[in-house]
Design a protein around this motif. Sequence first.
Motif, PDB file in Angstrom:
ATOM      1  N   THR A 344      18.762 -10.500  -6.667  1.00  0.00           N
ATOM      2  CA  THR A 344      18.160 -10.687  -5.348  1.00  0.00           C
ATOM      3  C   THR A 344      16.659 -10.446  -5.345  1.00  0.00           C
ATOM      4  N   GLY A 345      16.052 -10.411  -6.514  1.00  0.00           N
ATOM      5  CA  GLY A 345      14.603 -10.391  -6.606  1.00  0.00           C
ATOM      6  C   GLY A 345      13.957  -9.079  -6.218  1.00  0.00           C
ATOM      7  N   PHE A 346      12.735  -9.207  -5.706  1.00  0.00           N
ATOM      8  CA  PHE A 346      11.887  -8.045  -5.459  1.00  0.00           C
ATOM      9  C   PHE A 346      11.302  -8.086  -4.053  1.00  0.00           C
ATOM     10  N   LYS A 347      10.883  -6.916  -3.601  1.00  0.00           N
ATOM     11  CA  LYS A 347      10.024  -6.885  -2.417  1.00  0.00           C
ATOM     12  C   LYS A 347       8.693  -7.512  -2.832  1.00  0.00           C
ATOM     13  N   VAL A 348       8.208  -8.430  -2.074  1.00  0.00           N
ATOM     14  CA  VAL A 348       6.948  -9.080  -2.439  1.00  0.00           C
ATOM     15  C   VAL A 348       5.930  -8.830  -1.331  1.00  0.00           C
ATOM     16  N   PHE A 349       5.811  -9.737  -0.375  1.00  0.00           N
ATOM     17  CA  PHE A 349       4.862  -9.546   0.720  1.00  0.00           C
ATOM     18  C   PHE A 349       5.543  -8.779   1.845  1.00  0.00           C
ATOM     19  N   GLU A 350       6.008  -7.586   1.528  1.00  0.00           N
ATOM     20  CA  GLU A 350       6.766  -6.797   2.488  1.00  0.00           C
ATOM     21  C   GLU A 350       6.183  -5.395   2.611  1.00  0.00           C
ATOM     22  N   ARG A 351       6.523  -4.764   3.710  1.00  0.00           N
ATOM     23  CA  ARG A 351       6.127  -3.356   3.886  1.00  0.00           C
ATOM     24  C   ARG A 351       6.734  -2.516   2.764  1.00  0.00           C
ATOM     25  N   GLY A 352       5.955  -1.589   2.282  1.00  0.00           N
ATOM     26  CA  GLY A 352       6.423  -0.743   1.196  1.00  0.00           C
ATOM     27  C   GLY A 352       6.094  -1.289  -0.177  1.00  0.00           C
ATOM     28  N   ASN A 353       5.591  -2.524  -0.205  1.00  0.00           N
ATOM     29  CA  ASN A 353       5.205  -3.115  -1.489  1.00  0.00           C
ATOM     30  C   ASN A 353       3.776  -3.636  -1.460  1.00  0.00           C
ATOM     31  N   MET A 354       3.278  -3.912  -0.294  1.00  0.00           N
ATOM     32  CA  MET A 354       1.902  -4.361  -0.133  1.00  0.00           C
ATOM     33  C   MET A 354       1.208  -3.427   0.855  1.00  0.00           C
ATOM     34  N   PRO A 355       0.679  -2.286   0.358  1.00  0.00           N
ATOM     35  CA  PRO A 355       0.690  -1.766  -1.008  1.00  0.00           C
ATOM     36  C   PRO A 355       1.948  -0.949  -1.288  1.00  0.00           C
ATOM     37  N   PRO A 356       2.187  -0.585  -2.561  1.00  0.00           N
ATOM     38  CA  PRO A 356       3.392   0.172  -2.910  1.00  0.00           C
ATOM     39  C   PRO A 356       3.250   1.674  -2.699  1.00  0.00           C
ATOM     40  N   PHE A 357       2.095   2.100  -2.188  1.00  0.00           N
ATOM     41  CA  PHE A 357       1.915   3.518  -1.867  1.00  0.00           C
ATOM     42  C   PHE A 357       0.973   3.607  -0.663  1.00  0.00           C
ATOM     43  N   ASP A 358       0.988   4.731  -0.007  1.00  0.00           N
ATOM     44  CA  ASP A 358       0.182   4.946   1.196  1.00  0.00           C
ATOM     45  C   ASP A 358      -1.304   4.967   0.831  1.00  0.00           C
ATOM     46  N   VAL A 359      -2.096   4.130   1.509  1.00  0.00           N
ATOM     47  CA  VAL A 359      -3.530   4.039   1.234  1.00  0.00           C
ATOM     48  C   VAL A 359      -4.303   4.282   2.523  1.00  0.00           C
ATOM     49  N   ARG A 360      -5.195   5.286   2.506  1.00  0.00           N
ATOM     50  CA  ARG A 360      -6.011   5.621   3.659  1.00  0.00           C
ATOM     51  C   ARG A 360      -7.480   5.471   3.300  1.00  0.00           C
ATOM     52  N   GLY A 361      -8.171   4.595   4.028  1.00  0.00           N
ATOM     53  CA  GLY A 361      -9.565   4.322   3.742  1.00  0.00           C
ATOM     54  C   GLY A 361     -10.507   5.036   4.684  1.00  0.00           C
ATOM     55  N   VAL A 362     -11.594   4.365   5.043  1.00  0.00           N
ATOM     56  CA  VAL A 362     -12.601   4.946   5.930  1.00  0.00           C
ATOM     57  C   VAL A 362     -11.967   5.290   7.273  1.00  0.00           C
ATOM     58  N   ALA A 363     -12.283   6.485   7.768  1.00  0.00           N
ATOM     59  CA  ALA A 363     -11.772   6.971   9.051  1.00  0.00           C
ATOM     60  C   ALA A 363     -10.246   7.011   9.082  1.00  0.00           C
ATOM     61  N   GLY A 364      -9.645   7.163   7.916  1.00  0.00           N
ATOM     62  CA  GLY A 364      -8.200   7.267   7.836  1.00  0.00           C
ATOM     63  C   GLY A 364      -7.449   5.970   8.055  1.00  0.00           C
ATOM     64  N   ARG A 365      -8.157   4.830   7.996  1.00  0.00           N
ATOM     65  CA  ARG A 365      -7.508   3.536   8.217  1.00  0.00           C
ATOM     66  C   ARG A 365      -6.389   3.325   7.208  1.00  0.00           C
ATOM     67  N   ASP A 366      -5.224   2.944   7.711  1.00  0.00           N
ATOM     68  CA  ASP A 366      -4.047   2.716   6.877  1.00  0.00           C
ATOM     69  C   ASP A 366      -4.017   1.258   6.453  1.00  0.00           C
ATOM     70  N   LEU A 367      -3.965   1.001   5.139  1.00  0.00           N
ATOM     71  CA  LEU A 367      -4.040  -0.371   4.640  1.00  0.00           C
ATOM     72  C   LEU A 367      -2.842  -1.196   5.063  1.00  0.00           C
ATOM     73  N   GLU A 368      -1.653  -0.632   4.973  1.00  0.00           N
ATOM     74  CA  GLU A 368      -0.458  -1.376   5.362  1.00  0.00           C
ATOM     75  C   GLU A 368      -0.497  -1.717   6.851  1.00  0.00           C
ATOM     76  N   ALA A 369      -0.935  -0.765   7.665  1.00  0.00           N
ATOM     77  CA  ALA A 369      -1.033  -1.011   9.102  1.00  0.00           C
ATOM     78  C   ALA A 369      -2.094  -2.060   9.401  1.00  0.00           C
ATOM     79  N   PHE A 370      -3.204  -2.004   8.677  1.00  0.00           N
ATOM     80  CA  PHE A 370      -4.273  -2.988   8.870  1.00  0.00           C
ATOM     81  C   PHE A 370      -3.755  -4.393   8.602  1.00  0.00           C
ATOM     82  N   TRP A 371      -3.028  -4.545   7.494  1.00  0.00           N
ATOM     83  CA  TRP A 371      -2.481  -5.866   7.165  1.00  0.00           C
ATOM     84  C   TRP A 371      -1.417  -6.295   8.167  1.00  0.00           C
ATOM     85  N   SER A 372      -0.617  -5.354   8.630  1.00  0.00           N
ATOM     86  CA  SER A 372       0.428  -5.692   9.589  1.00  0.00           C
ATOM     87  C   SER A 372      -0.176  -6.171  10.904  1.00  0.00           C
ATOM     88  N   GLU A 373      -1.288  -5.563  11.304  1.00  0.00           N
ATOM     89  CA  GLU A 373      -1.927  -5.903  12.572  1.00  0.00           C
ATOM     90  C   GLU A 373      -2.849  -7.106  12.473  1.00  0.00           C
TER      91      GLU A 373
END
Length: 508
Positions: A344-373
Amino acid sequence: MDGTATTPDHEIVIVGGGFSGIGAAILLDRAGFSDYLLVEDGDGLGGAWHWNTYPGVGVDIPSFSYQFSFDQRTDWSRIYAPGRELKAYADDVAQRFRVTDHTRLNTRIVGAEFDEAADLWTLTTGDGDSITARHVVSATGVLTQPKRPDIAGLDDFAGEVLHTARWDHAIDLRGRRVAVIGTGASAVQAIPEIAKVAEHLTVFQRTPIWCMPKPDAPIPGVVQTVLSRIPGARRLARTLSQAFVEVNFPLPAHFHGVVPIAAGGEKVARAYLKRTVTDPVTRDKLTPRYAMGCKRPSFSNAYLPTFNRPNVSLETSSIDRVEADGIRTADGTLHECDVLVLATGFKVFERGNMPPFDVRGVAGRDLEAFWSENRLQAFHGVSVPGFPNLFSILGPYAYNGSSYFNLIETQSRHIVRCLQRARSVGATRVEVSEHANDDYMRAMLARRDNQVFFAGGCGSANSYYFDEHGDVPFRPSTTLETMWTSRRFDLDAYTFTRATDREASAIR
C-alpha cells in the motif's frame, strides 16, 4: 562546541541517510563544507534500498540513470539493477567518499526549532538528545514511511501481516495462501515472485496500473568492459538512458497539452496487455481507465503474465473488512488467506511526512501548518520563507519525475551556491524572500494546464501525486531546465544577514 550560544555542534546537519543525504554530503564536502553530520534513523545507509528488501525489489528506471554522474558504475548486472546492488552502491559510495565518517545511525529526528537570536537550528532526537547546526538539509525523501491501509478489522487478522517496505524474511510464503492488497510499483515487482512460491495468491486491486514491457536484460561482461574502457561510452549510455526516462515520464506528464506522448504510450501498454493476459475478463480488470501519467507507469515483463497462472486470482471488489481468517469483500465473499501482504505504498504528500518531523521556524511558525494553510510550496523545491538556513532535497515542486539522482545533484548545487554566498559575505542567516517564493509558485501553477494531471483524465486514478489541496507538487520542467536553473538562478532571491548585525540591510 566551544560552549558559546552562537557556536553550533556542526555547520550543517543532513537529516536522512538515503541517496539524497549521501549525495548532498558528498557535494557539500567537495565544495569545502566538511563540518557536517549526517543523521539516519535506520541502522544502515541507503534509504529506500536499505528498508525495502521485498522479493523482486529493483530500480524502476535504467541503472545508467540511477546513479551519481560523478560516480558511474559500469558493472551493473542488469539494465535495471536489483535492489541489493543499489544498497551495495549506496554503502560503497558512502564509504569511499568518507560520508560514513560523518554519520550517526539509529538516530531519529523528531523536531527542529530555529533560534532567531543565534541563527541556529536545534534538532531533537527520539532519545531526547539535541544537536545544533547553522544549517539543516532535509534529505528524508518521501518514500520512507510505510502507509498502512485504513481497513476495518486489520488488527483482527489471525495470520501474519507484512508491509512490502518492512519485509520480514523469517516469514516463509511457500505453500501458503497469500493475499496482496495493492497493485502499485512495489506490488508489480513483488507479486510475480510471491506467485512462484504461494499455494494460492489473491491480488486485491483498487486501481489498475499502466504496465509496459521492460527493456531489461543481463549486461554481459564484454559490455561492462566497453563501458569502463572506451572513452565516452559511459556518457553515451547515460545520455540514452536519460532520454528514455524523459520520454516516459517528464515529457508526457508535464507537456501533455503540447506533446501528447501519453497516447502513444497507452497504445503500447494496451497492445502488451492484450497479447499477454489470456483471459478477457481479467484483461479488462487490468485495463486502466485513466490517462497514462496520472500515476507513474510501471515496466515489467513478469507482472501481467502472473495473472495467467492457475494459482493467482485478481479481485476487484472493494474490501469491506479484514477478518481473522481472511478478507471479506463488499459482495460478501470471504477470501481466506494465511499471510496478508500490504503493498500500500508510503505516506507522500501527507501530514506527518511533509515534513516527517516537527519544524518550527521564525516566530515559531510551524512548517506543516504553513503548508496546510497556504498549499505545499518551496522556492525551487529547496527553501521556504520564514524557515532560514533550512534546505530540502525533495521539497514541493522540486522533482520533475526524471532520475532521482538528477534531483539530488541539482538541489545540492542550489544549496551549495547559497552556502558559498553566505560564507563569502560572512552571513549567518540565509532566507528566501517571500517575493521570490511567490513568483516561483505562480510560475509552477501557470504550467499546470499542460500537465496530464489536470487534463481531466485522472479522476479515477487514486494517485498519491495529488495532495490535500488537489495540487500535484511536481516540478513541471524538463530535466535540462532543472539543471540549468540550479546553476543560474538569481541568488538575490535570498537575503544573507548576520546574527550580530540584524538591523543592517541585507548583505549583497
